[in-house]
Design a protein around this motif. Structure first.
Motif, PDB file in Angstrom:
ATOM      1  N   ARG A   1      -6.348  -0.735  -1.981  1.00 30.83           N
ATOM      2  CA  ARG A   1      -6.284  -1.136  -0.571  1.00 30.83           C
ATOM      3  C   ARG A   1      -5.835  -0.097   0.106  1.00 30.83           C
ATOM      4  NH1 ARG A   1      -6.049  -7.224   0.205  1.00 30.83           N
ATOM      5  NH2 ARG A   1      -6.165  -8.118  -1.977  1.00 30.83           N
TER       6      ARG A   1
ATOM      7  N   PRO B   1      -3.889  10.869 -14.346  1.00 28.06           N
ATOM      8  CA  PRO B   1      -4.451  10.030 -13.299  1.00 28.06           C
ATOM      9  C   PRO B   1      -3.152   9.939 -12.181  1.00 28.06           C
ATOM     10  CG  PRO B   1      -4.422   8.978 -15.514  1.00 28.06           C
ATOM     11  CD  PRO B   1      -4.027  10.264 -15.550  1.00 28.06           C
TER      12      PRO B   1
ATOM     13  N   ARG C   1       8.947  -1.857 -15.159  1.00 33.08           N
ATOM     14  CA  ARG C   1       9.662  -0.910 -16.159  1.00 33.08           C
ATOM     15  C   ARG C   1      10.719  -1.508 -16.900  1.00 33.08           C
ATOM     16  NH1 ARG C   1      13.102   2.746 -14.337  1.00 33.08           N
ATOM     17  NH2 ARG C   1      12.821   2.132 -11.964  1.00 33.08           N
TER      18      ARG C   1
ATOM     19  N   THR D   1       9.953  -7.018  -6.289  1.00 30.21           N
ATOM     20  CA  THR D   1       9.703  -6.403  -7.537  1.00 30.21           C
ATOM     21  C   THR D   1       9.573  -4.886  -7.253  1.00 30.21           C
ATOM     22  OG1 THR D   1       7.151  -7.135  -7.343  1.00 30.21           O
ATOM     23  CG2 THR D   1       8.824  -8.124  -9.154  1.00 30.21           C
ATOM     24  N   LEU D   2       8.481  -4.324  -6.373  1.00 29.44           N
ATOM     25  CA  LEU D   2       8.290  -3.034  -6.061  1.00 29.44           C
ATOM     26  C   LEU D   2       9.841  -2.473  -5.667  1.00 29.44           C
ATOM     27  CD1 LEU D   2       6.092  -1.057  -5.872  1.00 29.44           C
ATOM     28  CD2 LEU D   2       6.055  -1.420  -3.492  1.00 29.44           C
TER      29      LEU D   2
ATOM     30  N   ASP E   1       0.014   5.445 -15.876  1.00 25.03           N
ATOM     31  CA  ASP E   1       0.806   6.587 -15.842  1.00 25.03           C
ATOM     32  C   ASP E   1       1.007   7.439 -17.069  1.00 25.03           C
ATOM     33  OD1 ASP E   1       2.366   4.579 -17.073  1.00 25.03           O
ATOM     34  OD2 ASP E   1       4.170   5.479 -16.312  1.00 25.03           O
TER      35      ASP E   1
ATOM     36  N   SER F   1       7.939  -6.988  -0.913  1.00 24.68           N
ATOM     37  CA  SER F   1       7.722  -6.822  -2.461  1.00 24.68           C
ATOM     38  C   SER F   1       9.145  -6.528  -3.240  1.00 24.68           C
ATOM     39  CB  SER F   1       6.709  -6.081  -2.995  1.00 24.68           C
ATOM     40  OG  SER F   1       6.868  -6.035  -4.567  1.00 24.68           O
TER      41      SER F   1
ATOM     42  N   LEU G   1      11.793  -1.888  -8.731  1.00 26.31           N
ATOM     43  CA  LEU G   1      11.336  -0.663  -9.700  1.00 26.31           C
ATOM     44  C   LEU G   1      11.652   0.650  -9.141  1.00 26.31           C
ATOM     45  CD1 LEU G   1       7.748  -1.788 -10.405  1.00 26.31           C
ATOM     46  CD2 LEU G   1       9.703  -1.646 -11.994  1.00 26.31           C
TER      47      LEU G   1
ATOM     48  N   GLY H   1      -0.350   3.510  -7.716  1.00 29.47           N
ATOM     49  CA  GLY H   1      -1.171   3.687  -8.897  1.00 29.47           C
ATOM     50  C   GLY H   1      -0.097   3.866 -10.137  1.00 29.47           C
ATOM     51  N   VAL H   2       0.671   4.845  -9.933  1.00 30.95           N
ATOM     52  CA  VAL H   2       1.680   5.285 -11.047  1.00 30.95           C
ATOM     53  C   VAL H   2       2.676   4.030 -11.419  1.00 30.95           C
ATOM     54  CG1 VAL H   2       3.684   6.571 -11.571  1.00 30.95           C
ATOM     55  CG2 VAL H   2       1.653   7.654 -10.552  1.00 30.95           C
ATOM     56  N   ALA H   3       2.942   3.297 -10.113  1.00 31.59           N
ATOM     57  CA  ALA H   3       3.863   2.003 -10.359  1.00 31.59           C
ATOM     58  C   ALA H   3       3.098   0.867 -11.002  1.00 31.59           C
ATOM     59  CB  ALA H   3       4.410   1.525  -8.909  1.00 31.59           C
ATOM     60  N   GLY H   4       1.607   1.121 -11.355  1.00 32.84           N
ATOM     61  CA  GLY H   4       1.013  -0.052 -11.753  1.00 32.84           C
ATOM     62  C   GLY H   4       0.471  -1.011 -11.112  1.00 32.84           C
ATOM     63  N   TRP H   5       0.569  -0.836  -9.828  1.00 35.00           N
ATOM     64  CA  TRP H   5       0.047  -2.096  -8.764  1.00 35.00           C
ATOM     65  C   TRP H   5      -1.341  -1.323  -8.294  1.00 35.00           C
ATOM     66  CZ3 TRP H   5       3.360  -4.272  -4.399  1.00 35.00           C
ATOM     67  CH2 TRP H   5       2.842  -5.624  -4.295  1.00 35.00           C
ATOM     68  N   SER H   6      -2.419  -1.820  -9.066  1.00 31.11           N
ATOM     69  CA  SER H   6      -3.603  -1.287  -8.638  1.00 31.11           C
ATOM     70  C   SER H   6      -4.192  -1.832  -7.739  1.00 31.11           C
ATOM     71  CB  SER H   6      -4.713  -1.004  -9.988  1.00 31.11           C
ATOM     72  OG  SER H   6      -4.339  -2.110 -10.847  1.00 31.11           O
ATOM     73  N   ASP H   7      -3.899  -2.961  -7.698  1.00 33.84           N
ATOM     74  CA  ASP H   7      -4.928  -3.834  -6.479  1.00 33.84           C
ATOM     75  C   ASP H   7      -4.160  -3.234  -4.990  1.00 33.84           C
ATOM     76  OD1 ASP H   7      -5.880  -6.360  -5.592  1.00 33.84           O
ATOM     77  OD2 ASP H   7      -4.172  -6.840  -4.566  1.00 33.84           O
TER      78      ASP H   7
ATOM     79  N   LEU I   1       7.127   8.187 -11.519  1.00 28.63           N
ATOM     80  CA  LEU I   1       7.321   7.801 -10.081  1.00 28.63           C
ATOM     81  C   LEU I   1       8.322   8.803  -9.435  1.00 28.63           C
ATOM     82  CD1 LEU I   1       8.704   4.269 -11.334  1.00 28.63           C
ATOM     83  CD2 LEU I   1       6.714   4.782 -10.073  1.00 28.63           C
TER      84      LEU I   1
ATOM     85  N   ARG J   1      14.445  -1.813 -16.624  1.00 29.61           N
ATOM     86  CA  ARG J   1      14.964  -2.717 -15.675  1.00 29.61           C
ATOM     87  C   ARG J   1      14.967  -4.081 -16.186  1.00 29.61           C
ATOM     88  NH1 ARG J   1      15.398   0.395 -10.481  1.00 29.61           N
ATOM     89  NH2 ARG J   1      16.731   1.991 -11.337  1.00 29.61           N
TER      90      ARG J   1
ATOM     91  N   ARG K   1       3.151  -6.528   2.673  1.00 28.74           N
ATOM     92  CA  ARG K   1       3.375  -7.100   1.565  1.00 28.74           C
ATOM     93  C   ARG K   1       4.156  -5.996   0.611  1.00 28.74           C
ATOM     94  NH1 ARG K   1      -1.474  -7.745  -2.800  1.00 28.74           N
ATOM     95  NH2 ARG K   1      -2.017  -9.609  -1.827  1.00 28.74           N
TER      96      ARG K   1
ATOM     97  N   PRO L   1       3.544  -5.296  -8.999  1.00 28.71           N
ATOM     98  CA  PRO L   1       3.217  -4.069  -9.864  1.00 28.71           C
ATOM     99  C   PRO L   1       4.248  -3.903 -11.440  1.00 28.71           C
ATOM    100  CG  PRO L   1       5.154  -3.555  -8.445  1.00 28.71           C
ATOM    101  CD  PRO L   1       4.426  -5.151  -8.120  1.00 28.71           C
ATOM    102  N   THR L   2       3.637  -2.942 -12.391  1.00 30.80           N
ATOM    103  CA  THR L   2       4.178  -2.843 -13.444  1.00 30.80           C
ATOM    104  C   THR L   2       5.588  -2.755 -13.690  1.00 30.80           C
ATOM    105  OG1 THR L   2       2.249  -1.714 -14.211  1.00 30.80           O
ATOM    106  CG2 THR L   2       4.052  -1.562 -15.669  1.00 30.80           C
TER     107      THR L   2
END
Lengths: 269, 295
Positions: free
Chosen positions: A128, A47, B265, A161-162, B192, A159, A165, A118-124, A245, B268, A155, B262-263
């Motif tokens: 978009r 994925p 880690r 959090t992004l 992932d 973010s 990460l 997607g890999v960062a797990g932010w599917s919403d 990532l 972190r 956004r 987002p997810t």
């Protein structure tokens, strides 16, 4: 049981097998322990993974000890690399508008963005980005696109959090993709917003420099090659999630590496 | 005091939980409703990886919903719970740790790298969230001077703990997501890693595991109500209605949170948890302890 890693070339000749599968052999890890080494291929299909890319990883736990990029098989492509098409056509002397190139470039970055999110797990947010990519490729006008893309860009920029990460992940000192994963993300956002303003521009694309989504397309070496070359160093020592990532933040396009037919019939690459 | 529920409640509890989880999954904007997926998984043939440790996988996948239901045994519905143990908070915490074992076994069992990574990730996640989490639930116990969940509810007949222990409440909400490895904490089952711990599961195994995760989410959210939101206390409506309303509100918040972030880690989050959250959780416990002593 402990034969050590020296001189075995990384394979498990002496360890015996369980159910026909070789046992993992141990080696020193970064903390001075001895841990199993798992030899794991990643790709060609996962994925949100660059299609066709195969990485040979040596994992200890979920930390990548070593990574190699498998030589990319080169099926003869039927057409030019999709994301580079406008520039390749311009190179072959066809008339291409600035708007057409901007549209493709913007969509390419949104495509990469969707994969990274997607890999960062932010599917919403990833959905978009993909939705915007599809309507760009579907030929939507600037007035329709801007209200969709701008809020997403805002956004993502805001973010924390992004940022938290991605900051410090896959730091490359120099080169076209220097910086960390977050600065590469911001570069995509800048480019998307810039190109979005030009999607309806009907001027003719200047002959040079021909800069596609991943770099110069007119230098003979596909730009994705340098991205692939950077991967092993960046991946060594990364935790599995970071490794994903890093790959997504570089997002090499393996299409570029296939020997291609230009629209005019001239060979390329 | 929380009254013990009649004996039949033991049989009804799992059904109520499943209903609540079903409703949550239906409301969740990201899912198309659980009905079709549940049917699909029920009829799907189970795949088995090579050299898999099958008993371990079965144990892990079954343990997850079982842990959720057992944790719910101390959960008061209004002012009745299946069992108001004298140390109910410790029981809840222990059952939640059982879920760690469940996810780890499920990740380890299939003899597959990506699911193994999912298992590793949940252990790392546990280490990251558990310390502030335990401090947060201990703070609620401290405020009520009892480990009995019923006593914690009683102590909030005047003022909700969420009001004067906001830090502990906030940390509890974070760890509610983390213990159900959901939303920003879904790395153990992350996309992932191709589904992580759940990556190799199919058919009934998958249904038990993912369904167990929804149950755990509901139970974790519902436990915030007796701990911090006054349990069944509230004007006009009966106790059970307040429990349902408050639980729905917490679940709604958790569903919303997934879309915004987002997810995370865990390497972190570990920094945040140990350097920031743990000290402020200790400070919060100190404040509560001083208030209790002065009372």
């Amino acid at each position: 049981m402990d034969h050590g890693a020296m001189g075995h070339g990384g394979h498990e000749h002496h360890m015996g097998a369980v159910a026909g599968l070789p046992m993992a052999e141990r080696a020193d890890d970064r903390d001075g322990l001895r841990l199993d080494r798992l030899h794991v291929p990643l790709g060609p299909a996962l994925p949100d993974w660059p299609a066709g890319l195969v990485l040979r990883l040596e994992l200890q736990g979920d930390v990548v000890r070593r990574a190699e990029v498998d030589p990319v098989p080169t099926p003869s492509a039927s057409g030019p690399a999709f994301w580079n098409e406008p520039w390749l056509r311009a190179m072959a002397g066809e008339p291409v508008t600035v708007g057409e190139a901007a549209r493709r470039q913007c969509a390419a970055h949104l495509d990469s963005l969707g994969r990274l999110l997607g890999v960062a797990g932010w599917s919403d947010a990833a959905e978009r980005a993909r939705g915007a990519r599809d309507s760009l490729l579907g030929g939507a006008g600037r007035d329709e696109l801007v209200p969709r893309v701008r809020p997403l860009m805002r956004r993502l920029r805001r973010s924390w959090t992004l940022r938290w990460l991605l900051a410090g992940v896959g730091v490359q000192a120099r080169g076209p993709v220097g910086g960390d994963a977050h600065s590469r993300l911001i570069a995509w956002l800048d480019a998307i917003e810039h190109d979005l303003g030009a999607v309806d521009d009907s001027e003719r694309l200047p002959a040079r420099p021909l800069r596609g989504p991943r770099g110069r397309v007119d230098t003979g070496t596909p730009p994705s090659q340098s991205l692939l070359d950077a991967l092993p160093d960046l991946l060594a020592g990364a935790e599995f999630a970071c490794a994903r990532l890093i790959v997504a933040s570089l997002d090499p396009d393996l299409d570029e590496l296939a020997p291609q037919q230009l629209p005019g019939g001239h060979g390329h690459g | 005091m929380v009254d013990p529920a009649p004996l039949w409640a033991v049989a009804v509890l799992p059904a109520v939980l499943v209903l609540a989880a079903w409703a949550t999954a239906t409301v969740d904007a990201r899912s198309t409703g659980p009905g079709r997926e549940v049917l699909r998984l029920l009829v799907q043939q189970r795949r088995i990886t090579r050299a898999a440790d099958i008993p371990l996988v079965r144990l892990g996948t079954t343990l997850l919903p079982v842990a959720a239901v057992l944790a719910a045994a101390v959960l008061p519905f209004g002012f009745r719970s299946v069992s108001d143990l004298p140390d109910g908070i410790v029981w809840f915490n222990a059952m939640e740790a059982l879920a760690w074992a469940a996810v780890w076994l499920t990740g380890w069992g299939p003899n597959s790298t990506l699911s193994l990574i999912g298992g590793y990730r949940f252990l790392a996640q546990g280490l990251a969230y558990e310390l502030p989490h335990m401090l947060a639930i201990t703070t609620a116990a401290l405020g009520a001077e009892s480990l009995r969940v019923g006593a914690v509810v009683d102590a909030q007949s005047g003022l909700w703990f969420a009001v004067w222990m906001p830090v502990a409440f906030g940390i509890y909400l974070l760890s509610a997501l983390a213990m159900a490895f959901w939303g920003p904490f879904d790395q153990p089952a992350g996309v992932d890693a191709a589904g992580g711990a759940a990556g190799e599961l199919s058919g009934v195994d998958r249904l038990l595991f993912l369904g167990g995760r929804w149950l755990l989410l509901v139970v974790a959210a519902a436990f915030a109500v007796p701990l911090f939101l006054g349990g069944g206390h509230g004007p006009l409506l009966p106790g059970w209605a307040w429990t349902v309303l408050k639980t729905a509100a917490v679940l709604g918040f958790l569903l919303w949170a997934r879309r915004r972030v987002p997810t995370l880690r865990m390497e972190r989050y570990m920094e945040l948890a140990w350097v920031v959250l743990t000290p402020i959780a200790v400070a919060q416990a100190l404040v509560v302890a001083v208030v209790v002593l002065a009372r």
